[in-house]
Design a protein around this motif. Sequence first.
Motif, mmCIF file in Angstrom:
data_model
loop_
_atom_site.group_PDB
_atom_site.id
_atom_site.type_symbol
_atom_site.label_atom_id
_atom_site.label_comp_id
_atom_site.label_asym_id
_atom_site.label_seq_id
_atom_site.Cartn_x
_atom_site.Cartn_y
_atom_site.Cartn_z
ATOM 1 N N UNK A 7 0.843 -1.197 -0.019
ATOM 2 C CA UNK A 7 -0.052 -0.061 0.029
ATOM 3 C C UNK A 7 0.852 1.384 -0.132
ATOM 4 N N UNK A 8 0.901 1.940 -0.840
ATOM 5 C CA UNK A 8 1.308 3.393 -1.095
ATOM 6 C C UNK A 8 0.307 4.642 -0.860
ATOM 7 N N UNK A 9 0.761 5.289 0.111
ATOM 8 C CA UNK A 9 -0.282 6.544 0.596
ATOM 9 C C UNK A 9 0.587 7.929 -0.138
ATOM 10 N N UNK A 10 -0.389 8.514 -0.972
ATOM 11 C CA UNK A 10 0.211 9.602 -1.555
ATOM 12 C C UNK A 10 -0.440 10.799 -1.148
ATOM 13 N N UNK A 11 0.370 11.710 -0.675
ATOM 14 C CA UNK A 11 -0.179 13.007 0.298
ATOM 15 C C UNK A 11 0.357 14.076 -0.463
ATOM 16 N N UNK A 12 -0.109 15.078 -1.400
ATOM 17 C CA UNK A 12 0.285 16.126 -1.522
ATOM 18 C C UNK A 12 0.434 17.200 -0.668
ATOM 19 N N UNK A 13 1.394 18.019 -0.426
ATOM 20 C CA UNK A 13 1.772 19.106 0.352
ATOM 21 C C UNK A 13 1.908 20.307 0.023
ATOM 22 N N UNK A 14 1.127 21.236 0.411
ATOM 23 C CA UNK A 14 1.655 22.793 0.179
ATOM 24 C C UNK A 14 1.451 23.453 1.283
ATOM 25 N N UNK A 74 3.168 23.555 -8.520
ATOM 26 C CA UNK A 74 2.205 22.844 -9.557
ATOM 27 C C UNK A 74 0.754 22.398 -9.339
ATOM 28 N N UNK A 75 0.546 22.327 -8.087
ATOM 29 C CA UNK A 75 -1.046 22.146 -7.766
ATOM 30 C C UNK A 75 -1.221 20.711 -7.373
ATOM 31 N N UNK A 76 -2.311 20.434 -6.989
ATOM 32 C CA UNK A 76 -2.654 19.055 -6.347
ATOM 33 C C UNK A 76 -2.668 18.023 -7.184
ATOM 34 N N UNK A 175 -5.988 19.539 -12.889
ATOM 35 C CA UNK A 175 -7.481 19.422 -12.576
ATOM 36 C C UNK A 175 -7.634 17.992 -12.552
ATOM 37 N N UNK A 176 -6.929 17.092 -13.045
ATOM 38 C CA UNK A 176 -7.012 15.771 -13.175
ATOM 39 C C UNK A 176 -7.388 15.108 -11.900
ATOM 40 N N UNK A 177 -6.992 15.560 -10.625
ATOM 41 C CA UNK A 177 -7.481 15.072 -9.480
ATOM 42 C C UNK A 177 -8.948 15.203 -9.118
#
Length: 240
Positions: A7-14, A74-76, A175-177
Amino acid sequence: MPEAPQLSVVIPVYNEQDNLEPLLAELAPVLDGLGRPWEVLFVNDASTDASAQVLARLAAAEPRVRVLTHRINSGESAGQATGFRAARGELVLTMDADLQNDPADIPRYLAALRADLDCVCGYRAERQEGWLRRFASRTANRFRAAITGDRLRDAGCTYRLIRRRALVEIPVFNGMHRFLPTLIKAQGGAVTEIPINDRARRFGVSKYGINNRLWRGLADCFGVRWYQRRALRVDRVSED
């Protein structure tokens, strides 16, 4: 070296410096309780606060934490795409860094991911936001349903569990997310939804307003509609 993750948990951070340590402190015990190897990928989207320093400390203390860094903000969607490309697990969980997503929901995501499904999406039954944001989300959901035909209850919720095989050919765009479940369906994937716990933000400020949450999403619907008509199935190769 840590065991290869399932399991990989992907978390964008800004700019989430105050949320990162509490998030991992809450997340790691839940992941440990799953009984499968895991990794957490924090994608630092060129934060201007102390997020980079906090993430460096977390990665130094926990070998299952990896930090990926963008040179420019670059955004979420870019944050998720970077995480997808680096993820090693067969399952990928996307969540926000603001503590509004509840890690306690993760076992329910895994339980809902039947063998015939590619993606489990959360929907916030009780939104912890002001009336204006709720209005914008309802308007966007109704419009996108009319244009794309995809009637997700809460398309704005990015707390999702996805099979990595369903992400291999997903088009990457700003906007893909917001449209990830719709894109997966367009490629022949199967998606379901489960209710999740939504929590109020404790630290920091939201990065989304009406301009970048509603109007941009409405315009993107027409591009996604075009893609739905042109998309190729991911499972097109025979396994015989």
